[in-house]
Design an enzyme around this catalytic site. Structure first.
Site, PDB file in Angstrom:
ATOM      1  CB  VAL A  95      -0.952  -0.009   1.215  1.00  0.00           C
ATOM      2  CG1 VAL A  95      -1.797   1.256   1.245  1.00  0.00           C
ATOM      3  CG2 VAL A  95      -1.838  -1.242   1.179  1.00  0.00           C
TER       4      VAL A  95
ATOM      5  CB  ALA B 249      11.648  -4.204   6.613  1.00  0.00           C
TER       6      ALA B 249
ATOM      7  CG  ASP C 171     -24.405   2.132 -44.366  1.00  0.00           C
ATOM      8  OD1 ASP C 171     -24.492   3.189 -45.008  1.00  0.00           O
ATOM      9  OD2 ASP C 171     -23.424   1.373 -44.407  1.00  0.00           O
TER      10      ASP C 171
ATOM     11  CE  LYS D 106     -24.370   0.862 -50.238  1.00  0.00           C
ATOM     12  NZ  LYS D 106     -23.878   2.176 -49.876  1.00  0.00           N
TER      13      LYS D 106
ATOM     14  N   GLY E   9     -22.408  -0.241 -40.819  1.00  0.00           N
ATOM     15  CA  GLY E   9     -22.557  -1.527 -40.134  1.00  0.00           C
ATOM     16  C   GLY E   9     -21.236  -2.282 -40.184  1.00  0.00           C
ATOM     17  N   GLY E  10     -20.948  -3.026 -39.130  1.00  0.00           N
ATOM     18  CA  GLY E  10     -19.732  -3.846 -39.112  1.00  0.00           C
ATOM     19  C   GLY E  10     -18.486  -2.995 -39.177  1.00  0.00           C
ATOM     20  CG  ASP E  11     -13.866  -2.893 -40.558  1.00  0.00           C
ATOM     21  OD1 ASP E  11     -13.241  -2.524 -39.552  1.00  0.00           O
ATOM     22  OD2 ASP E  11     -13.480  -2.662 -41.727  1.00  0.00           O
TER      23      ASP E  11
ATOM     24  CB  THR F 186     -16.226  -7.432 -39.956  1.00  0.00           C
ATOM     25  OG1 THR F 186     -16.886  -7.537 -41.218  1.00  0.00           O
ATOM     26  CG2 THR F 186     -15.466  -8.714 -39.670  1.00  0.00           C
ATOM     27  CB  ALA F 187     -21.250  -9.370 -40.535  1.00  0.00           C
TER      28      ALA F 187
ATOM     29  CG  MET G 217     -24.556 -13.429 -49.617  1.00  0.00           C
ATOM     30  SD  MET G 217     -24.144 -14.765 -50.674  1.00  0.00           S
ATOM     31  CE  MET G 217     -24.666 -16.079 -49.596  1.00  0.00           C
TER      32      MET G 217
HETATM   33  N1  SAH Z   1     -19.357  -3.616 -43.474  1.00  0.00           N
HETATM   34  C1  SAH Z   1     -20.211  -4.701 -43.029  1.00  0.00           C
HETATM   35  C2  SAH Z   1     -20.738  -5.561 -44.168  1.00  0.00           C
HETATM   36  C3  SAH Z   1     -21.614  -4.835 -45.136  1.00  0.00           C
HETATM   37  S1  SAH Z   1     -22.254  -5.901 -46.402  1.00  0.00           S
HETATM   38  C4  SAH Z   1     -19.441  -5.559 -42.020  1.00  0.00           C
HETATM   39  O1  SAH Z   1     -18.235  -5.418 -41.872  1.00  0.00           O
HETATM   40  O2  SAH Z   1     -20.069  -6.393 -41.363  1.00  0.00           O
HETATM   41  C5  SAH Z   1     -23.806  -6.335 -45.729  1.00  0.00           C
HETATM   42  C6  SAH Z   1     -23.867  -7.815 -45.376  1.00  0.00           C
HETATM   43  O3  SAH Z   1     -23.194  -8.034 -44.139  1.00  0.00           O
HETATM   44  C7  SAH Z   1     -25.238  -8.323 -45.144  1.00  0.00           C
HETATM   45  O4  SAH Z   1     -25.887  -8.673 -46.364  1.00  0.00           O
HETATM   46  C8  SAH Z   1     -24.988  -9.554 -44.295  1.00  0.00           C
HETATM   47  O5  SAH Z   1     -24.553 -10.636 -45.077  1.00  0.00           O
HETATM   48  C9  SAH Z   1     -23.809  -9.089 -43.460  1.00  0.00           C
HETATM   49  N2  SAH Z   1     -24.246  -8.586 -42.134  1.00  0.00           N
HETATM   50  C10 SAH Z   1     -24.048  -7.382 -41.636  1.00  0.00           C
HETATM   51  N3  SAH Z   1     -24.537  -7.264 -40.385  1.00  0.00           N
HETATM   52  C11 SAH Z   1     -25.068  -8.473 -40.080  1.00  0.00           C
HETATM   53  C12 SAH Z   1     -25.735  -9.019 -38.932  1.00  0.00           C
HETATM   54  N4  SAH Z   1     -25.951  -8.285 -37.842  1.00  0.00           N
HETATM   55  N5  SAH Z   1     -26.126 -10.296 -38.987  1.00  0.00           N
HETATM   56  C13 SAH Z   1     -25.898 -11.045 -40.071  1.00  0.00           C
HETATM   57  N6  SAH Z   1     -25.305 -10.590 -41.173  1.00  0.00           N
HETATM   58  C14 SAH Z   1     -24.879  -9.318 -41.187  1.00  0.00           C
END
Ligand code: SAH
Length: 481
Positions: free
Chosen positions: A29, A50, A256, A278, A309-311, A339-340, A391
């Site tokens: 401490v 000590a 998005d 999109k 979404g995702g990366d 990413t997804a 996709m």
């Molecule tokens: N930039 C995003 C991907 C964009 S393309 C990433 O890194 O995750 C969009 C596709 O990502 C979707 O058609 C689907 O296949 C996938 N996706 C994204 N979010 C998702 C989710 N929460 N659950 C399942 N698939 C997902």
């Protein structure tokens, strides 16, 4: 001696340069308290029979003076502040009483009632320090608040505090009037200065500040910047700290459709939100128009977050947007997201690689509209690799047919993860040969991620989130393809 913790404590920041500070105690401490004193310029003395090894080493290096033996009040002579950090309540009390008698400020570790001064929980970013106190009544609460603040202020605040301190004189001379100075600061901090520091571009940040500080007329109009931010798959807990901070600062958010409302709710209340998403088959803002919007808002001096979404760099057209920003001379930064493939795999209990089943993983998109199919199906059909397909569900039939036609065994496991990481996540599991049939039977909708490979079979045993995977056993096999 203070009897209760009820009167309000008075916060102070002390300049300890050249002052003698006594730490009583030679254990872990005490060592932590000595560590907290490092860099203050205090003359540190540690009184104890000590010293534990780190303290002994510091003493040997001359960083502190060791007063050997049990506490005697004369240790307090010439001392400005004393910290009683022994595990012996009687010794701690003796230090407090001797300090009280001699007018020395005494802190007693873990005893707010005995202590005349308390050491706060701290968040430190260079010269910027945030000290937190619960008045000694609830140190755990103070610690909790500290943890929250730790996540809110990144290292750029330390760099910013240092930068502003270096130019303090010029700043005061430039805006002698405090109200004008405050307005100038607000404008400065809303601009790209801190973003430059976050990107570790310290020299450019310094130049920018110098330009702002130049006599009126030289200052360029405030320019905004764009942060291309990955929002992750939906679960807001999967955002990065940086994404969260940027959402809290944003003036405008272009997002998005894939970005979950849970994530959007974390953004600054009064930020303008623009959906540019999109969706397969539906009309959305064309890419050129999105690029133009980004440039327009940033050029108008706003802090823009482009939330994807995702990366942003995985099937997110992040590259195209950065090219447009670069061409327009707009500053940008990129914050990766989960990413997804990583998210859906984790939330379905599917390790993307596994020493027994897959040594590589491929992220693949098989969108129909993106021109001719240039995928190397023969390579994709090879075994012992995991494929993650991004996709719309309409393409599942093609994937199934092509992989089997190019030699991937029809019994290869797959998992289809719909709405991965979200409350309504569903996982459909089966054999490649049944893929499109099962997807249709379970009416799988976008967004869904397809994982093909031996590892997909592990979802049955390793799933942990939401409902267990649906499979062929849920389907009347009579119609199986
Ligand atoms: N930039 C995003 C991907 C964009 S393309 C990433 O890194 O995750 C969009 C596709 O990502 C979707 O058609 C689907 O296949 C996938 N996706 C994204 N979010 C998702 C989710 N929460 N659950 C399942 N698939 C997902």
């Amino acid at each position: 001696m203070p009897e209760t913790a009820s009167p309000r404590l008075f916060p102070l920041f002390a300049d300890l340069r050249g002052r003698a500070v006594l730490v009583v105690g030679g254990g872990a401490v005490a060592a932590r308290k000595v560590e907290a004193l490092a860099g203050t310029g205090a003359r540190i003395r540690v009184g104890a029979p000590a010293l534990e090894p780190a303290l002994a080493a510091a003493a040997a290096r001359g960083e502190l003076e060791h007063l050997p033996g049990r506490f005697v009040p004369s240790w307090l002579d010439g001392t400005w502040l004393a910290i009683a950090a022994t595990d012996d309540a009687a010794v701690n009390r003796a230090v407090a009483e001797a300090g009280e008698a001699r007018g020395v400020w005494v802190n007693v570790v873990d005893d707010a009632a005995l202590a005349r001064v308390q050491l706060p929980a701290r968040v430190e970013r260079g010269p910027l320090q945030i000290a937190i106190s619960s008045g000694g009544g609830a140190p755990m609460l103070a610690r909790l608040v500290r943890e929250r603040l730790e996540t809110q202020f990144d290292e750029s605040f330390g760099a910013l505090a240092g930068l502003l301190a270096r130019h303090r004189r010029t700043i005061v001379a430039r805006w002698p009037d405090t109200a004008a100075r405050r307005r100038a600061f607000e404008r400065l901090l809303a601009g790209p200065l801190q973003g430059l520091l976050r990107r570790r571009r310290h020299i450019e940040a310094e130049r920018m500040l110098e330009r702002e500080l130049a006599p009126a007329g030289d200052a360029a109009p405030a320019r905004g910047s764009v942060a291309l931010v990955g929002a992750g798959p939906g679960d807001a807990g999967l955002l990065t700290l940086r994404a969260l901070r940027l959402l809290g600062e944003a003036d405008v958010i272009l997002h998005d459709r894939l970005v979950s409302s849970e994530v959007l709710q974390l953004a600054r209340r009064d930020a303008e939100r623009i959906e540019v998403g999109k969706q397969a088959g539906r009309h959305a803002v064309p890419q050129e128009a999105i690029n133009a919007l980004l440039v327009e808002h940033a050029a108008a001096g706003r802090r823009v977050v482009r939330l994807k979404g995702g990366d942003p760099f995985v099937f997110g057209r992040g590259g195209e947007e950065l090219e447009a920003l670069r061409a327009a001379g707009i500053d940008y930064e990129v914050v990766p997201g989960i990413t997804a493939a990583a998210a859906c795999a984790a939330y379905a209990g599917i390790p993307l690689t596994h020493r027994d089943h897959a040594q590589s993983v491929r992220l693949v998109t098989a969108h129909a509209k993106e021109g001719p199919d240039t995928l190397d199906w023969a390579a994709l059909a090879q075994e012992r690799q995991t494929l993650a397909f991004y996709m719309g569900v309409a393409r599942l039939e093609v994937v199934q047919a092509q992989l089997i036609a190019h030699g991937r065994p029809p019994e290869t496991p797959f998992a289809l993860v719909e709405n991965g990481t979200r409350a309504d996540q569903r996982v459909v599991q089966g054999r490649l040969t049944d893929l499109s049939h099962l997807a249709r039977h379970h009416a799988v909708q976008s967004p869904a991620l397809l994982i093909v490979g031996e590892v997909a079979a592990l979802a049955g045993a390793l799933h942990w989130f939401g409902a267990p995977p649906l499979g062929a056993s849920d389907v009347p096999l009579a119609n199986a393809a």
